[in-house]
Design a protein around this motif. Structure first.
Motif, PDB file in Angstrom:
ATOM      1  N   THR A  86      45.477  26.484 -32.630  1.00 32.27           N
ATOM      2  CA  THR A  86      44.109  26.761 -32.198  1.00 32.27           C
ATOM      3  C   THR A  86      43.222  25.544 -32.408  1.00 32.27           C
ATOM      4  O   THR A  86      43.539  24.660 -33.219  1.00 32.27           O
ATOM      5  CB  THR A  86      43.508  27.947 -32.978  1.00 32.27           C
ATOM      6  OG1 THR A  86      43.376  27.573 -34.360  1.00 32.27           O
ATOM      7  CG2 THR A  86      44.349  29.198 -32.833  1.00 32.27           C
ATOM      8  N   GLU A  87      42.130  25.524 -31.684  1.00 30.54           N
ATOM      9  CA  GLU A  87      41.156  24.448 -31.849  1.00 30.54           C
ATOM     10  C   GLU A  87      40.659  24.401 -33.300  1.00 30.54           C
ATOM     11  O   GLU A  87      40.514  23.325 -33.872  1.00 30.54           O
ATOM     12  CB  GLU A  87      39.984  24.670 -30.893  1.00 30.54           C
ATOM     13  CG  GLU A  87      38.910  23.617 -30.977  1.00 30.54           C
ATOM     14  CD  GLU A  87      37.738  23.911 -30.047  1.00 30.54           C
ATOM     15  OE1 GLU A  87      36.672  23.334 -30.289  1.00 30.54           O
ATOM     16  OE2 GLU A  87      37.894  24.704 -29.107  1.00 30.54           O
ATOM     17  N   GLU A  88      40.435  25.577 -33.876  1.00 29.62           N
ATOM     18  CA  GLU A  88      39.965  25.639 -35.262  1.00 29.62           C
ATOM     19  C   GLU A  88      41.004  25.054 -36.219  1.00 29.62           C
ATOM     20  O   GLU A  88      40.664  24.306 -37.136  1.00 29.62           O
ATOM     21  CB  GLU A  88      39.637  27.089 -35.657  1.00 29.62           C
ATOM     22  CG  GLU A  88      38.377  27.621 -35.030  1.00 29.62           C
ATOM     23  CD  GLU A  88      38.581  28.118 -33.598  1.00 29.62           C
ATOM     24  OE1 GLU A  88      39.748  28.290 -33.158  1.00 29.62           O
ATOM     25  OE2 GLU A  88      37.567  28.318 -32.905  1.00 29.62           O
ATOM     26  N   ALA A  89      42.272  25.389 -36.023  1.00 27.41           N
ATOM     27  CA  ALA A  89      43.332  24.868 -36.892  1.00 27.41           C
ATOM     28  C   ALA A  89      43.436  23.349 -36.777  1.00 27.41           C
ATOM     29  O   ALA A  89      43.620  22.659 -37.785  1.00 27.41           O
ATOM     30  CB  ALA A  89      44.667  25.522 -36.559  1.00 27.41           C
ATOM     31  N   ALA A  90      43.303  22.825 -35.564  1.00 31.16           N
ATOM     32  CA  ALA A  90      43.350  21.375 -35.366  1.00 31.16           C
ATOM     33  C   ALA A  90      42.172  20.706 -36.080  1.00 31.16           C
ATOM     34  O   ALA A  90      42.330  19.664 -36.730  1.00 31.16           O
ATOM     35  CB  ALA A  90      43.329  21.037 -33.882  1.00 31.16           C
ATOM     36  N   LYS A  91      40.996  21.313 -35.982  1.00 31.58           N
ATOM     37  CA  LYS A  91      39.812  20.741 -36.641  1.00 31.58           C
ATOM     38  C   LYS A  91      39.945  20.802 -38.157  1.00 31.58           C
ATOM     39  O   LYS A  91      39.551  19.865 -38.855  1.00 31.58           O
ATOM     40  CB  LYS A  91      38.553  21.465 -36.176  1.00 31.58           C
ATOM     41  CG  LYS A  91      38.163  21.088 -34.766  1.00 31.58           C
ATOM     42  CD  LYS A  91      36.894  21.782 -34.322  1.00 31.58           C
ATOM     43  CE  LYS A  91      36.513  21.329 -32.908  1.00 31.58           C
ATOM     44  NZ  LYS A  91      35.271  21.955 -32.459  1.00 31.58           N
ATOM     45  N   ILE A  92      40.503  21.885 -38.678  1.00 32.45           N
ATOM     46  CA  ILE A  92      40.695  21.997 -40.130  1.00 32.45           C
ATOM     47  C   ILE A  92      41.709  20.968 -40.616  1.00 32.45           C
ATOM     48  O   ILE A  92      41.512  20.322 -41.644  1.00 32.45           O
ATOM     49  CB  ILE A  92      41.098  23.431 -40.518  1.00 32.45           C
ATOM     50  CG1 ILE A  92      39.890  24.359 -40.328  1.00 32.45           C
ATOM     51  CG2 ILE A  92      41.615  23.494 -41.949  1.00 32.45           C
ATOM     52  CD1 ILE A  92      40.219  25.830 -40.427  1.00 32.45           C
ATOM     53  N   THR A  93      42.784  20.776 -39.862  1.00 29.44           N
ATOM     54  CA  THR A  93      43.777  19.762 -40.214  1.00 29.44           C
ATOM     55  C   THR A  93      43.147  18.377 -40.220  1.00 29.44           C
ATOM     56  O   THR A  93      43.332  17.599 -41.164  1.00 29.44           O
ATOM     57  CB  THR A  93      44.965  19.797 -39.229  1.00 29.44           C
ATOM     58  OG1 THR A  93      45.576  21.082 -39.294  1.00 29.44           O
ATOM     59  CG2 THR A  93      45.989  18.721 -39.546  1.00 29.44           C
ATOM     60  N   ALA A  94      42.393  18.065 -39.170  1.00 32.71           N
ATOM     61  CA  ALA A  94      41.728  16.761 -39.094  1.00 32.71           C
ATOM     62  C   ALA A  94      40.710  16.615 -40.222  1.00 32.71           C
ATOM     63  O   ALA A  94      40.620  15.545 -40.854  1.00 32.71           O
ATOM     64  CB  ALA A  94      41.057  16.583 -37.742  1.00 32.71           C
ATOM     65  N   ALA A  95      39.957  17.663 -40.505  1.00 30.87           N
ATOM     66  CA  ALA A  95      38.962  17.610 -41.576  1.00 30.87           C
ATOM     67  C   ALA A  95      39.632  17.343 -42.920  1.00 30.87           C
ATOM     68  O   ALA A  95      39.121  16.553 -43.732  1.00 30.87           O
ATOM     69  CB  ALA A  95      38.166  18.912 -41.623  1.00 30.87           C
ATOM     70  N   HIS A  96      40.769  17.973 -43.152  1.00 26.16           N
ATOM     71  CA  HIS A  96      41.501  17.749 -44.401  1.00 26.16           C
ATOM     72  C   HIS A  96      41.895  16.272 -44.540  1.00 26.16           C
ATOM     73  O   HIS A  96      41.739  15.673 -45.604  1.00 26.16           O
ATOM     74  CB  HIS A  96      42.736  18.641 -44.458  1.00 26.16           C
ATOM     75  CG  HIS A  96      43.530  18.471 -45.702  1.00 26.16           C
ATOM     76  ND1 HIS A  96      43.076  18.881 -46.936  1.00 26.16           N
ATOM     77  CD2 HIS A  96      44.733  17.917 -45.913  1.00 26.16           C
ATOM     78  CE1 HIS A  96      43.981  18.576 -47.855  1.00 26.16           C
ATOM     79  NE2 HIS A  96      44.998  17.990 -47.249  1.00 26.16           N
ATOM     80  N   MET A  97      42.367  15.696 -43.461  1.00 20.76           N
ATOM     81  CA  MET A  97      42.740  14.278 -43.500  1.00 20.76           C
ATOM     82  C   MET A  97      41.503  13.403 -43.693  1.00 20.76           C
ATOM     83  O   MET A  97      41.545  12.414 -44.433  1.00 20.76           O
ATOM     84  CB  MET A  97      43.503  13.896 -42.238  1.00 20.76           C
ATOM     85  CG  MET A  97      44.839  14.616 -42.091  1.00 20.76           C
ATOM     86  SD  MET A  97      45.981  14.353 -43.466  1.00 20.76           S
ATOM     87  CE  MET A  97      46.709  12.806 -42.975  1.00 20.76           C
ATOM     88  N   TYR A  98      40.402  13.745 -43.040  1.00 16.23           N
ATOM     89  CA  TYR A  98      39.171  12.986 -43.237  1.00 16.23           C
ATOM     90  C   TYR A  98      38.713  13.053 -44.692  1.00 16.23           C
ATOM     91  O   TYR A  98      38.240  12.057 -45.244  1.00 16.23           O
ATOM     92  CB  TYR A  98      38.058  13.488 -42.324  1.00 16.23           C
ATOM     93  CG  TYR A  98      38.152  13.004 -40.896  1.00 16.23           C
ATOM     94  CD1 TYR A  98      38.438  11.682 -40.595  1.00 16.23           C
ATOM     95  CD2 TYR A  98      37.938  13.883 -39.837  1.00 16.23           C
ATOM     96  CE1 TYR A  98      38.525  11.237 -39.288  1.00 16.23           C
ATOM     97  CE2 TYR A  98      38.013  13.449 -38.519  1.00 16.23           C
ATOM     98  CZ  TYR A  98      38.301  12.120 -38.255  1.00 16.23           C
ATOM     99  OH  TYR A  98      38.378  11.683 -36.958  1.00 16.23           O
ATOM    100  N   LEU A  99      38.850  14.208 -45.325  1.00 10.77           N
ATOM    101  CA  LEU A  99      38.487  14.322 -46.743  1.00 10.77           C
ATOM    102  C   LEU A  99      39.337  13.398 -47.596  1.00 10.77           C
ATOM    103  O   LEU A  99      38.830  12.728 -48.504  1.00 10.77           O
ATOM    104  CB  LEU A  99      38.638  15.768 -47.219  1.00 10.77           C
ATOM    105  CG  LEU A  99      37.596  16.759 -46.712  1.00 10.77           C
ATOM    106  CD1 LEU A  99      37.991  18.186 -47.070  1.00 10.77           C
ATOM    107  CD2 LEU A  99      36.220  16.421 -47.269  1.00 10.77           C
ATOM    108  N   ARG A 100      40.612  13.334 -47.287  1.00 16.81           N
ATOM    109  CA  ARG A 100      41.512  12.449 -48.044  1.00 16.81           C
ATOM    110  C   ARG A 100      41.169  10.981 -47.820  1.00 16.81           C
ATOM    111  O   ARG A 100      41.437  10.146 -48.675  1.00 16.81           O
ATOM    112  CB  ARG A 100      42.958  12.730 -47.669  1.00 16.81           C
ATOM    113  CG  ARG A 100      43.362  14.142 -48.141  1.00 16.81           C
ATOM    114  CD  ARG A 100      44.769  14.467 -47.829  1.00 16.81           C
ATOM    115  NE  ARG A 100      45.655  13.625 -48.615  1.00 16.81           N
ATOM    116  CZ  ARG A 100      46.926  13.430 -48.321  1.00 16.81           C
ATOM    117  NH1 ARG A 100      47.452  14.031 -47.278  1.00 16.81           N
ATOM    118  NH2 ARG A 100      47.680  12.673 -49.070  1.00 16.81           N
ATOM    119  N   LEU A 101      40.583  10.693 -46.663  1.00 18.05           N
ATOM    120  CA  LEU A 101      40.164   9.324 -46.343  1.00 18.05           C
ATOM    121  C   LEU A 101      38.752   9.019 -46.851  1.00 18.05           C
ATOM    122  O   LEU A 101      38.235   7.938 -46.631  1.00 18.05           O
ATOM    123  CB  LEU A 101      40.208   9.102 -44.828  1.00 18.05           C
ATOM    124  CG  LEU A 101      41.591   9.087 -44.203  1.00 18.05           C
ATOM    125  CD1 LEU A 101      41.503   9.284 -42.702  1.00 18.05           C
ATOM    126  CD2 LEU A 101      42.279   7.774 -44.543  1.00 18.05           C
TER     127      LEU A 101
END
Length: 129
Positions: A86-101
């Motif tokens: 889902t679009e939401e799942a993709a955004k959450i995955t990307a957000a998680h990576m952004y947090l790590r960055l």
């Protein structure tokens, strides 16, 4: 498969490399999986296959604790998530990576977009803390 990786530059078969990458991923040989899947990015592939590939690469880089390598792929993941994600799942995955960055503004923006559509999304709420 090891021999295939060493001759990768000579072969132009995206389905073969995608399959090799998926096999290595299932075997938890993250580095080899990433090498094979990156080979696919240099070959002509459909938009649908590209979105699947981007998602897999982001997940592999997460598994290897290499969020910096996924930076260039995160925007593409959000713009066109693969079928079944889902679009939401993709955004959450990307957000998680952004947090790590430590790209907190980018992560917050994506999580707020998820919450705007789905205010009770627990994953987004947890990551936003």
């Amino acid at each position: 498969y090891q021999k295939a990786l060493s001759t990768m530059a000579q072969l132009k078969q995206p389905d073969l490399w995608y399959g090799v990458g998926m096999l290595y991923s299932k075997l938890r040989s993250w580095s080899n999986a990433e090498t094979a899947l990156h080979a696919v990015t240099r070959l002509p592939i459909s938009a649908q296959r590209r979105s699947e590939l981007v998602y897999r690469l982001v997940l592999l880089q997460h598994a290897q604790d290499k969020p910096e390598k996924s930076q260039e792929l995160l925007g593409e993941l959000v713009q066109s998530p693969p079928a079944g994600v889902t679009e939401e799942a993709a955004k959450i995955t990307a957000a998680h990576m952004y947090l790590r960055l430590e790209r907190f503004e980018d992560a917050e923006r994506l999580l707020n977009e998820v919450l705007a559509k789905s205010p009770d999304n627990m994953q987004a709420l947890q990551r936003l803390r």
